[in-house]
Design a protein around this motif. Structure first.
Motif, PDB file in Angstrom:
ATOM      1  N   GLY A  89       0.836  -1.185   0.000  1.00  0.00           N
ATOM      2  CA  GLY A  89       0.000   0.000   0.000  1.00  0.00           C
ATOM      3  C   GLY A  89       0.873   1.236   0.000  1.00  0.00           C
ATOM      4  N   LYS A  90       0.237   2.395   0.016  1.00  0.00           N
ATOM      5  CA  LYS A  90       1.021   3.626  -0.008  1.00  0.00           C
ATOM      6  C   LYS A  90       1.890   3.759   1.238  1.00  0.00           C
ATOM      7  CE  LYS A  90       0.648   8.621  -0.697  1.00  0.00           C
ATOM      8  NZ  LYS A  90      -0.240   9.774  -0.934  1.00  0.00           N
ATOM      9  N   ARG A  91       1.358   3.300   2.374  1.00  0.00           N
ATOM     10  CA  ARG A  91       2.092   3.420   3.632  1.00  0.00           C
ATOM     11  C   ARG A  91       2.183   2.094   4.380  1.00  0.00           C
ATOM     12  NH1 ARG A  91      -1.482   7.695   3.254  1.00  0.00           N
ATOM     13  NH2 ARG A  91      -0.496   9.716   2.855  1.00  0.00           N
ATOM     14  N   THR A  92       1.840   0.997   3.729  1.00  0.00           N
ATOM     15  CA  THR A  92       1.786  -0.285   4.425  1.00  0.00           C
ATOM     16  C   THR A  92       2.361  -1.414   3.579  1.00  0.00           C
ATOM     17  OG1 THR A  92      -0.439  -0.683   3.578  1.00  0.00           O
ATOM     18  CG2 THR A  92      -0.271   0.339   5.755  1.00  0.00           C
ATOM     19  N   LEU A  93       2.710  -2.500   4.264  1.00  0.00           N
ATOM     20  CA  LEU A  93       3.000  -3.776   3.629  1.00  0.00           C
ATOM     21  C   LEU A  93       2.082  -4.806   4.286  1.00  0.00           C
ATOM     22  CD1 LEU A  93       4.798  -5.586   1.756  1.00  0.00           C
ATOM     23  CD2 LEU A  93       6.198  -6.012   3.801  1.00  0.00           C
ATOM     24  N   THR A  94       1.267  -5.500   3.491  1.00  0.00           N
ATOM     25  CA  THR A  94       0.349  -6.513   4.000  1.00  0.00           C
ATOM     26  C   THR A  94       0.887  -7.887   3.646  1.00  0.00           C
ATOM     27  OG1 THR A  94      -1.533  -5.013   3.753  1.00  0.00           O
ATOM     28  CG2 THR A  94      -2.019  -7.371   3.950  1.00  0.00           C
ATOM     29  N   VAL A  95       1.038  -8.734   4.654  1.00  0.00           N
ATOM     30  CA  VAL A  95       1.603 -10.072   4.483  1.00  0.00           C
ATOM     31  C   VAL A  95       0.519 -11.098   4.817  1.00  0.00           C
ATOM     32  CG1 VAL A  95       3.431 -11.665   5.163  1.00  0.00           C
ATOM     33  CG2 VAL A  95       3.887  -9.191   5.127  1.00  0.00           C
ATOM     34  N   GLU A  96       0.295 -12.024   3.887  1.00  0.00           N
ATOM     35  CA  GLU A  96      -0.724 -13.064   4.084  1.00  0.00           C
ATOM     36  C   GLU A  96      -0.114 -14.284   4.781  1.00  0.00           C
ATOM     37  OE1 GLU A  96      -3.787 -12.556   3.255  1.00  0.00           O
ATOM     38  OE2 GLU A  96      -3.618 -10.770   1.977  1.00  0.00           O
ATOM     39  N   GLY A  97      -0.963 -14.983   5.571  1.00  0.00           N
ATOM     40  CA  GLY A  97      -0.585 -16.273   6.139  1.00  0.00           C
ATOM     41  C   GLY A  97       0.386 -16.211   7.291  1.00  0.00           C
ATOM     42  N   ALA A  98       0.371 -15.119   8.057  1.00  0.00           N
ATOM     43  CA  ALA A  98       1.343 -14.983   9.145  1.00  0.00           C
ATOM     44  C   ALA A  98       1.038 -15.902  10.320  1.00  0.00           C
ATOM     45  CB  ALA A  98       1.396 -13.538   9.621  1.00  0.00           C
ATOM     46  N   GLY A  99      -0.218 -16.249  10.517  1.00  0.00           N
ATOM     47  CA  GLY A  99      -0.576 -17.155  11.601  1.00  0.00           C
ATOM     48  C   GLY A  99      -0.325 -16.542  12.971  1.00  0.00           C
ATOM     49  N   ALA A 100      -0.023 -17.407  13.951  1.00  0.00           N
ATOM     50  CA  ALA A 100       0.149 -16.961  15.339  1.00  0.00           C
ATOM     51  C   ALA A 100       1.522 -16.368  15.601  1.00  0.00           C
ATOM     52  CB  ALA A 100      -0.086 -18.128  16.290  1.00  0.00           C
ATOM     53  N   GLY A 101       2.493 -16.667  14.744  1.00  0.00           N
ATOM     54  CA  GLY A 101       3.829 -16.139  14.954  1.00  0.00           C
ATOM     55  C   GLY A 101       4.846 -16.928  14.166  1.00  0.00           C
ATOM     56  N   GLY A 102       6.098 -16.502  14.265  1.00  0.00           N
ATOM     57  CA  GLY A 102       7.152 -17.174  13.531  1.00  0.00           C
ATOM     58  C   GLY A 102       8.275 -16.211  13.231  1.00  0.00           C
ATOM     59  N   THR A 103       8.915 -16.442  12.075  1.00  0.00           N
ATOM     60  CA  THR A 103      10.027 -15.603  11.642  1.00  0.00           C
ATOM     61  C   THR A 103       9.658 -14.930  10.329  1.00  0.00           C
ATOM     62  OG1 THR A 103      11.627 -17.065  12.698  1.00  0.00           O
ATOM     63  CG2 THR A 103      12.465 -15.557  11.027  1.00  0.00           C
TER      64      THR A 103
END
Length: 883
Positions: A89-103
């Motif tokens: 986005g203009k001011r964001t990065l959207t990441v799919e499938g992050a779940g509960a946590g990780g790296t």
């Protein structure tokens, strides 16, 4: 905050930022516990790999939305080592499938050499540098860039060894070595979790000086100050100031430094004064470098105070930080109070307090009375950079000072201990701080906290009524409406006062509802109207009001001119004595102003000029304090006292008062000036500084008298330090002396290779009281040595002119307004943060006479008509236009 922006609508597609509200705060949906950053620095770009260990809260099926700045190129995104679906986005990065946590691994590419905003990672004179407060880290990598996300940082920096032999980051160095092909690396680890705004990196060709400090517990800390090798001879004062700061914080608050290394770096291109990044403070060169040839006595004081301020942040800001940016004064107001107290202990407490009050009256009170007024803790913002203001910092410090006075020094220290015991390693709120103070002292501070939520400067009206041998003192408080707050509730504030008998001696009559202390009687004002009865007050005794400037208010009283002249001679409280002088001076200048406006002859009474005779007769007066007593209120402060500002008439009236003083007391001034001139070489001790302060003030008066040109010229030629030289330059810049051009040219030749001194050359001319200053400022803006890209140079000319030279800025032609508007638009294309900080003077249009009002409004509309205006400038210009 990032999550709030997403919740408020389609932030990713919005053309402008949306307004964020304190009431909407929610904990972060993404929490990072550890992050490893690898910086590969090149001449044309920088590649950054950020590997974060994260956990998530809330709806785990929802995408993870991170803050991402507009200067980032996203190269790749991986979750647990596997390429992840993502969108920009203009001011964001959207990441799919992050779940509960990780790296999460994100690789970004940026171009530091093109970063004129000086936010995130940029280059300054070949040196790589970061500035991440408030929201600069998102210009380095995509991240939950908010202060309540605190992580441990490990950093690796790789760069060309020839151009960047020094590689610095937060915390402790853990590894370094060569990489081949002329490159090398360094690795750093910070053991303390911190928010992203405290991350720092510096890489460049720097020299340094080294010293050591042994803490109270016996730990040896290495201290380094890095700077351009040509400037290392100007770093000694900063180093001594750092060691004094460390010792003071141990002695006063029991706070030791917690790392084995403390680094300071001086940077020429920097938006702010300095930045408290954990273990790696980055400073504007103006706030580090000092030598007798390049820095005035005030510069020396400023360096000491700012060094202290950033060091004190190690605990009040770093170890305990802000939950959100609405709480900015939690760290800044508290730390300004701490640096003020440190400076007072290092020098003259009386003079330091007057300096602090003068800043409030000339900068913060106008802000409180204009369209940009906001509480110490704002409740909404569009661009957080617009709230790095004198209200948050300096008025915030006054809130802490009032709390300190109300509960006492011992309870305040207990409250600080409790605050750290409860919240070390946390991101908290102003309410948490107030709760620690209330619990430690047993004091109910619920009403007091209105100082955090209500904007505006209260006006206190104090009157007396005698009943037999008793005197009833009545205090009424009123606060005018401010934007968004039409109705104000009474504040809870300390009001310190005393009594002076007719023989000049202090008396302590019994009082109902008050508490006599060493410095006076403390009254707690909580109501709109409140009375206190003092028993058995002798006839003729005069009250000494608002001692120590115990609350940031405007004071009105029934004190007569005779009362004020009496207090000026006898009051033991330095502020009350100075305030008596200031009030007499205001009466005189504003009386002349009213006469000029109405076309009358100037009034015959000259209360301040008459009272000055007693000051010259008092041989016991400290020279620095005498200088304060002889200094008239500035035109900005005086203008706040006028219902309708007439800047030209006000300037003429103040000049007439100065001329009257110079004429009436020429002999006394010349004798005192001659007695103060140094008989030996330059010294930096308190006595020498006080002598310079008074002598240089007297020079400004004597320059107005016949023979002033020769005196000023001789003063300039004899000067062996910048304090004396700049005083002569100021006097000649204001004048029509035949030597004016030659002295200005000589100063330029001396300073052209010293950027900070050249800034003074621009500033002196921008504040000149000559009638052609607005034309001269335009001419200087085209000077080869002037640049819009360096914040120091820009402020030296433009801010000095628009903020300090009221008569010049309000030139009846309107050229000052249009010059500022054009400059704002030009700077906005380079550095929106700095451009926005230039807007405020145009917002004060509502107080000036109609012709100037119209021109100021036209200039604001001219700014807002720019289609590509930044959010920073748009927010403040739009608010200013509303008035």
């Amino acid at each position: 905050m990032m999550d709030q922006a997403v919740r408020n609508g389609t932030e990713a597609q919005a053309e402008h930022k949306v307004e964020i509200f304190l009431a909407d705060y929610e904990p972060p949906k993404t929490v990072v516990t550890d992050i490893r950053l690898v910086f590969c620095l090149f001449d044309t770009h920088a590649d950054i790999t950020a590997t974060s260990t994260f956990t998530r809260n809330g709806d785990l099926a929802a995408p993870m939305v991170l803050d991402a700045g507009d200067m980032l190129e996203i190269v790749s995104v991986k979750l647990d080592g596997v390429a992840a679906r993502h969108s920009r986005g203009k001011r964001t990065l959207t990441v799919e499938g992050a779940g509960a946590g990780g790296t999460l691994e994100i690789v970004t590419r940026i171009k530091p050499q093109d970063n004129t905003k000086l936010e995130g990672l940029y280059r300054s004179g070949g040196m790589f540098c970061t500035q991440c407060e408030a929201e600069g880290f998102r210009q380095i990598t995509a991240f939950p860039d908010r202060p309540d996300v605190m992580a441990r940082y490990a950093v690796r920096i790789e760069a060309d060894k020839a151009s960047c032999p020094v590689l610095l980051s937060n915390g402790n160095p853990v590894a370094s070595g060569g990489l081949g092909e002329g490159r090398h690396f360094a690795e750093w680890e910070d053991p303390f979790p911190k928010p992203s705004y405290l991350f720092a990196l510096v890489a460049g060709d720097l020299g340094h000086i080294t010293d050591h400090f042994t803490t109270a517990s016996g730990r040896r800390v290495t201290l380094n100050i890095y700077a351009d090798p040509r400037d290392l001879d100007k770093c000694d004062h900063a180093m001594e100031s750092l060691k004094r700061s460390m010792r003071w914080d141990e002695e006063v608050y029991g706070l030791e430094y917690d790392l084995d290394l403390f680094n300071i770096v001086a940077v020429g291109d920097f938006n702010m004064g300095a930045m408290e990044n954990k273990g790696l403070n980055v400073f504007n060169t103006k706030c580090v470098l000092a030598s007798p040839e390049t820095a005035t006595d005030r510069d020396y004081d400023s360096v000491e105070g700012i060094i202290g301020h950033e060091y004190f942040h190690n605990w009040t800001g770093n170890r305990v930080t802000c939950r959100d940016w609405f709480q900015l004064s939690l760290k800044e107001g508290l730390t300004v109070f701490r640096d003020q107290e440190f400076s007072a202990d290092m020098g003259s407490r009386a003079v330091k307090r007057l300096d602090d009050v003068r800043i409030l009256r000339s900068h913060q009170f106008p802000e409180d009375g204009g369209p940009l007024a906001h509480p110490v803790r704002p409740d909404r913002y569009v661009e957080i950079n617009n709230f790095y203001t004198v209200t948050v910092y300096n008025k915030g410090a006054e809130v802490i000072r009032m709390m300190h006075r109300l509960i006492g020094a011992e309870a305040f220290r207990k409250g600080m201990d409790l605050y750290f015991a409860r919240h070390d390693g946390q991101a908290v709120t102003c309410d948490d701080f107030a709760a620690a103070m209330a619990d430690a002292s047993g004091k109910d501070l619920s009403q007091f906290k209105r100082w955090y939520s209500q904007a505006g400067t209260p006006v206190l009206s104090v009157s007396r009524a005698r009943t037999g041998n008793d005197v009833i003192v009545t205090i009424e408080q009123e606060t005018a409406p401010t934007p968004g707050q039409p109705v104000k509730e009474p504040f809870h504030m300390p009001f310190l006062m005393g009594w002076v008998a007719t023989d000049g001696q202090a008396i302590t009559p019994v009082v109902t509802g008050g508490d006599w202390r060493e410095d006076g009687c403390l009254l707690e004002v909580r109501e709109g109207r409140q009375s206190f009865t003092f028993k058995d007050v002798p006839e003729g005794a005069v009250p000494s009001l608002l001692r120590g400037f115990s609350a940031p208010v405007r004071l009105k009283s029934d004190l007569t001119r005779e009362d004020l002249a009496f207090l000026l001679r006898y009051d033991s409280d330095p502020f009350a004595r100075w305030e008596a002088a200031q009030t007499l001076a205001r009466d005189q200048v504003l009386g002349v102003t009213a006469a000029l406006i109405e076309g009358r002859n100037a009034p015959a009474d000259t209360p301040f000029s008459d009272a000055v005779e007693s000051l010259f007769a008092d041989k016991a007066l400290d020279p620095a304090f005498l200088a304060e007593l002889l200094t008239l209120p500035g035109e900005v402060e005086l203008g706040q006292m006028m219902e309708v500002l007439e800047p030209g008439h006000l300037h003429e009236a103040r000049e007439a008062t100065l001329n009257d003083l110079a004429t009436r007391y020429e002999a006394e001034m010349r004798a005192r000036y001659d007695s103060l001139r140094p008989k030996g070489g330059y010294k930096q001790d308190g006595a020498a500084r006080a002598a310079r302060r008074l002598a240089n003030l007297l020079l400004q008066f004597l320059a107005r008298r016949p023979g002033g040109d020769a005196l000023v010229k001789a003063h300039y030629e004899a000067a062996d330090n910048m304090t004396d030289r700049i005083a002569a330059l100021s006097a000649v810049s204001d004048s029509d002396f035949a030597c004016r051009g030659a002295i200005l040219a000589d100063f330029y030749e001396r300073s052209k290779d010293e950027p900070l001194v050249l800034d003074k050359w621009f500033a002196v001319q921008a504040t000149s009281r000559r009638g052609d200053t607005v034309q001269k400022v335009r001419e200087l803006s085209r000077h080869p040595a002037f640049t819009l890209k360096n914040p120091n140079r820009l402020r030296s000319l433009v801010s000095s002119f628009t903020m300090l030279n009221q008569a010049g800025f309000h030139d009846p032609s309107g050229q000052g307004y249009r010059f500022l508007a054009e400059t704002i638009l030009a700077v906005d294309k380079i550095n929106p943060l700095i451009a926005a900080r230039l807007v405020a003077p145009l917002g004060r249009w509502a107080r000036v006479e109609p012709a100037r009002q119209a021109m100021m409004l036209d200039s604001l509309r001219f700014i807002l008509d720019e289609p590509k205006l930044s959010d920073d400038v748009r927010e403040l210009a739009a608010k200013s236009l509303k008035g």
